[in-house]
Design a protein around this motif. Structure first.
Motif, PDB file in Angstrom:
ATOM      1  N   ARG A   1     -55.412  36.154   3.504  1.00 19.72           N
ATOM      2  CA  ARG A   1     -55.936  36.450   2.156  1.00 19.72           C
ATOM      3  C   ARG A   1     -56.054  37.957   1.940  1.00 19.72           C
ATOM      4  O   ARG A   1     -55.716  38.469   0.871  1.00 19.72           O
ATOM      5  N   LYS A   2     -56.527  38.659   2.966  1.00 13.34           N
ATOM      6  CA  LYS A   2     -56.677  40.113   2.870  1.00 13.34           C
ATOM      7  C   LYS A   2     -55.315  40.789   2.657  1.00 13.34           C
ATOM      8  O   LYS A   2     -55.183  41.683   1.817  1.00 13.34           O
ATOM      9  N   MET A   3     -54.306  40.352   3.391  1.00 13.65           N
ATOM     10  CA  MET A   3     -52.964  40.919   3.228  1.00 13.65           C
ATOM     11  C   MET A   3     -52.410  40.616   1.839  1.00 13.65           C
ATOM     12  O   MET A   3     -51.806  41.483   1.200  1.00 13.65           O
ATOM     13  N   LEU A   4     -52.601  39.385   1.374  1.00 12.20           N
ATOM     14  CA  LEU A   4     -52.107  39.018   0.038  1.00 12.20           C
ATOM     15  C   LEU A   4     -52.821  39.816  -1.047  1.00 12.20           C
ATOM     16  O   LEU A   4     -52.191  40.231  -2.026  1.00 12.20           O
ATOM     17  N   ASN A   5     -54.136  40.027  -0.879  1.00 11.99           N
ATOM     18  CA  ASN A   5     -54.876  40.851  -1.839  1.00 11.99           C
ATOM     19  C   ASN A   5     -54.338  42.269  -1.869  1.00 11.99           C
ATOM     20  O   ASN A   5     -54.151  42.841  -2.939  1.00 11.99           O
ATOM     21  N   THR A   6     -54.089  42.834  -0.695  1.00 17.09           N
ATOM     22  CA  THR A   6     -53.564  44.198  -0.606  1.00 17.09           C
ATOM     23  C   THR A   6     -52.207  44.294  -1.302  1.00 17.09           C
ATOM     24  O   THR A   6     -51.923  45.286  -1.975  1.00 17.09           O
TER      25      THR A   6
ATOM     26  N   ASP B   1     -55.104  24.292   1.355  1.00 14.98           N
ATOM     27  CA  ASP B   1     -54.206  23.565   2.261  1.00 14.98           C
ATOM     28  C   ASP B   1     -52.973  24.387   2.608  1.00 14.98           C
ATOM     29  O   ASP B   1     -52.551  24.434   3.765  1.00 14.98           O
ATOM     30  N   THR B   2     -52.392  25.043   1.614  1.00 14.78           N
ATOM     31  CA  THR B   2     -51.223  25.890   1.864  1.00 14.78           C
ATOM     32  C   THR B   2     -51.602  27.060   2.751  1.00 14.78           C
ATOM     33  O   THR B   2     -50.878  27.393   3.706  1.00 14.78           O
ATOM     34  N   LEU B   3     -52.749  27.665   2.461  1.00 12.98           N
ATOM     35  CA  LEU B   3     -53.227  28.785   3.268  1.00 12.98           C
ATOM     36  C   LEU B   3     -53.404  28.358   4.726  1.00 12.98           C
ATOM     37  O   LEU B   3     -52.968  29.054   5.644  1.00 12.98           O
TER      38      LEU B   3
ATOM     39  N   MET C   1     -51.510  28.343  10.307  1.00 11.10           N
ATOM     40  CA  MET C   1     -51.177  27.653  11.557  1.00 11.10           C
ATOM     41  C   MET C   1     -49.758  28.007  12.011  1.00 11.10           C
ATOM     42  O   MET C   1     -49.524  28.289  13.187  1.00 11.10           O
ATOM     43  N   ALA C   2     -48.832  28.015  11.077  1.00  8.05           N
ATOM     44  CA  ALA C   2     -47.451  28.375  11.418  1.00  8.05           C
ATOM     45  C   ALA C   2     -47.394  29.821  11.922  1.00  8.05           C
ATOM     46  O   ALA C   2     -46.725  30.119  12.922  1.00  8.05           O
ATOM     47  N   GLY C   3     -48.104  30.712  11.252  1.00  5.24           N
ATOM     48  CA  GLY C   3     -48.143  32.108  11.674  1.00  5.24           C
ATOM     49  C   GLY C   3     -48.785  32.277  13.039  1.00  5.24           C
ATOM     50  O   GLY C   3     -48.311  33.067  13.869  1.00  5.24           O
TER      51      GLY C   3
END
Length: 153
Positions: A50-55, A64-66, A71-73
């Motif tokens: 979330r922090k990276m997406l905000n930046t 659910d997507t997050l 998990m994949a990451g």
């Protein structure tokens, strides 16, 4: 490229991802069994994403997507990290050192990175489990590497 060098990358990736899967299974099962003390590395991962997406001023995904992307990451990043275990008899020592380093980092770094301390640091048991599970992941990677080597003989 000789046979010896051509097997290094597949062996490293196999062993790294084996360690990563073991680590993820430990985390995910424990958070369901003992949510009050289990480390919540999934929460730290979602906060980081979330922090990276905000930046990047990118849209935020639903929960659910997050979770699924996190998990994949986690499996990808931990798999690549544990792939440094390598092969040979020293794989056990490298696996232990990499696991301990990741576990200590999982306890110490989230606060300074602005991700909060509670998910990996809320109780002494949580801290111990965090370090222990990353250690188990490193040892699982070493074990997988040794199995690969034995299978190739």
């Amino acid at each position: 490229m000789g046979k010896k060098s051509s097997t290094k990358l597949p062996q490293a990736l196999f062993s790294g991802f084996a360690g990563s899967v073991v680590l993820t299974l430990l985390h995910e099962n424990a958070r369901r069994i003992a949510p009050e003390v289990a480390p919540r590395m999934d929460v730290l991962g979602m906060r980081a994403l979330r922090k990276m997406l905000n930046t990047a001023e990118a849209p935020q995904p639903d929960h659910d997507t997050l979770f699924n992307v996190t998990m994949a990451g986690d499996i990808l990043v931990n798999g690549l990290y544990y792939s440094f275990v390598g092969k040979g008899k020293k794989a056990w020592g490298r696996g232990a050192l990499l696991g301990l380093a990741a576990g200590v980092g999982g306890v110490v770094l989230p606060g300074p990175l602005g991700l909060g301390k509670a998910p990996s640091n809320r109780t002494p048991q949580t801290k111990l489990m965090t370090v222990a599970w990353y250690l188990v992941g490193g040892l699982a990677a070493a074990g997988a590497s040794r199995l690969w080597s034995k299978a190739r003989k």
